[in-house]
Design a protein around this motif. Sequence first.
Motif, PDB file in Angstrom:
ATOM      1  N   ILE A 164      -7.019 -10.127  -4.238  1.00 54.91           N
ATOM      2  CA  ILE A 164      -6.921 -10.621  -5.619  1.00 54.91           C
ATOM      3  C   ILE A 164      -7.880  -9.855  -6.529  1.00 54.91           C
ATOM      4  O   ILE A 164      -7.496  -9.384  -7.611  1.00 54.91           O
ATOM      5  N   LEU A 165      -9.134  -9.711  -6.084  1.00 53.50           N
ATOM      6  CA  LEU A 165     -10.148  -9.056  -6.911  1.00 53.50           C
ATOM      7  C   LEU A 165      -9.854  -7.573  -7.112  1.00 53.50           C
ATOM      8  O   LEU A 165      -9.861  -7.080  -8.242  1.00 53.50           O
TER       9      LEU A 165
ATOM     10  N   ILE B  14      -7.890  -3.113 -10.684  1.00 50.19           N
ATOM     11  CA  ILE B  14      -7.044  -1.937 -10.966  1.00 50.19           C
ATOM     12  C   ILE B  14      -6.188  -2.184 -12.210  1.00 50.19           C
ATOM     13  O   ILE B  14      -6.082  -1.324 -13.099  1.00 50.19           O
ATOM     14  N   ILE B  15      -5.574  -3.357 -12.279  1.00 50.30           N
ATOM     15  CA  ILE B  15      -4.732  -3.698 -13.436  1.00 50.30           C
ATOM     16  C   ILE B  15      -5.578  -3.750 -14.706  1.00 50.30           C
ATOM     17  O   ILE B  15      -5.184  -3.239 -15.764  1.00 50.30           O
TER      18      ILE B  15
ATOM     19  N   LEU C  76       2.097  -1.202  -9.143  1.00 53.07           N
ATOM     20  CA  LEU C  76       1.987  -1.350  -7.686  1.00 53.07           C
ATOM     21  C   LEU C  76       0.994  -2.455  -7.343  1.00 53.07           C
ATOM     22  O   LEU C  76       1.245  -3.268  -6.438  1.00 53.07           O
ATOM     23  N   SER C  77      -0.116  -2.522  -8.061  1.00 50.50           N
ATOM     24  CA  SER C  77      -1.112  -3.576  -7.831  1.00 50.50           C
ATOM     25  C   SER C  77      -0.532  -4.950  -8.156  1.00 50.50           C
ATOM     26  O   SER C  77      -0.791  -5.923  -7.441  1.00 50.50           O
ATOM     27  N   PHE C  78       0.246  -5.017  -9.233  1.00 53.04           N
ATOM     28  CA  PHE C  78       0.894  -6.289  -9.582  1.00 53.04           C
ATOM     29  C   PHE C  78       1.875  -6.720  -8.493  1.00 53.04           C
ATOM     30  O   PHE C  78       1.944  -7.897  -8.124  1.00 53.04           O
TER      31      PHE C  78
ATOM     32  N   LEU D 137      -4.516  -4.793   0.502  1.00 52.48           N
ATOM     33  CA  LEU D 137      -5.964  -4.658   0.339  1.00 52.48           C
ATOM     34  C   LEU D 137      -6.372  -3.193   0.298  1.00 52.48           C
ATOM     35  O   LEU D 137      -7.220  -2.789  -0.511  1.00 52.48           O
ATOM     36  N   LEU D 138      -5.771  -2.377   1.166  1.00 58.74           N
ATOM     37  CA  LEU D 138      -6.151  -0.969   1.257  1.00 58.74           C
ATOM     38  C   LEU D 138      -5.656  -0.140   0.074  1.00 58.74           C
ATOM     39  O   LEU D 138      -6.291   0.852  -0.292  1.00 58.74           O
ATOM     40  N   ASN D 139      -4.512  -0.525  -0.519  1.00 60.07           N
ATOM     41  CA  ASN D 139      -3.952   0.255  -1.639  1.00 60.07           C
ATOM     42  C   ASN D 139      -4.971   0.507  -2.750  1.00 60.07           C
ATOM     43  O   ASN D 139      -5.244   1.657  -3.106  1.00 60.07           O
ATOM     44  N   PRO D 140      -5.555  -0.546  -3.359  1.00 60.89           N
ATOM     45  CA  PRO D 140      -6.516  -0.297  -4.452  1.00 60.89           C
ATOM     46  C   PRO D 140      -7.781   0.402  -3.969  1.00 60.89           C
ATOM     47  O   PRO D 140      -8.373   1.189  -4.711  1.00 60.89           O
TER      48      PRO D 140
END
Length: 308
Positions: free
Chosen positions: A37-38, A43-44, A64-66, A282-285
């Motif tokens: 979430i954080l 990122i957004i 992507l984060s959304f 979790l790893l994406n951002p």
Amino acid sequence: MTNKSFPMGFILLGFSEWPHLEMILFCIVIILYTMIILSNSIIILVSCVDPHLYTPMYFFLSNLSFLDLCFTTTTVPHMLSNLWGPGKIITHTGCVIQLCMLLCLGATECVMLVVMAFDRYIAICQPLHYTIIMHHQFCWKLVLIAWLSGLIESVTQIPVTLQLPFCTHHRLDDFLCEVPALIRLTCGDTSAIEWQMTISAILFTIVPLALILTSYGYIAQALGKIQSKDGRQKAIATCSSHLTVVFMFYGTVAPVYTYPKNHFASTYSKFFTFFYTVVTPLLNPLIYSLRNKDVKNAMLQLLRRGSP
């Protein structure tokens, strides 16, 4: 015995075969969910606040984060409920909603990763035409295509899945409602939907992966022609981040959805599902922020604004 009516819904077995690990997993998942979430919210936020990030690449990254936020919120709260107590039941309505959301969001993310690869291809292979091609309206159209693709996948798969001849015990060997787990629950012939699922999996995983790898083949050729060392390193860092995300996502989704009833998918499906529903978001951002100076600088500026 089969039964097409299920007033009580389904029993999600989840990790109940390891009851001594459920509380440990509960603590791990709630920490990971908080971090998801954080990190994705940051990122957004920085993509919306920092003018330096008003570019197509960060526009797609924020989308992507959304998607990752929606994806985890669809699955993790019920997973936590499943791990916390003895109640493992999900209602019929809850299962249908979760199924719809997972199919729609998952397929949308598959297409979104192709869109991000296309953006990198234009930026590196056709830099002089980048601003002309990747204008604001075109970027929105690409995002809309990704969401429509996910919606179509959900609409076509749901009716067929819910008409399957389910076994009367209604025990899903999974911690969420998804098509492969429901196929494995059936006691009748599932060859038709298995073929449909395989075709969908090829269209949304194998074909996108082939397109992404093709685009990166052209990108690799173009990188060799870049004179600036800093420019080349920045392009390599951005592209390698995207490729890491691509292989993590497609590499875990494809084995589960391509052949849902084979021994490998049946045995390890829960671990793959856990990876693409909890670990990958979790790893994406983290991958994009740790390997991207623009994002790190934007985060530092945001922290400085917030500090007294």
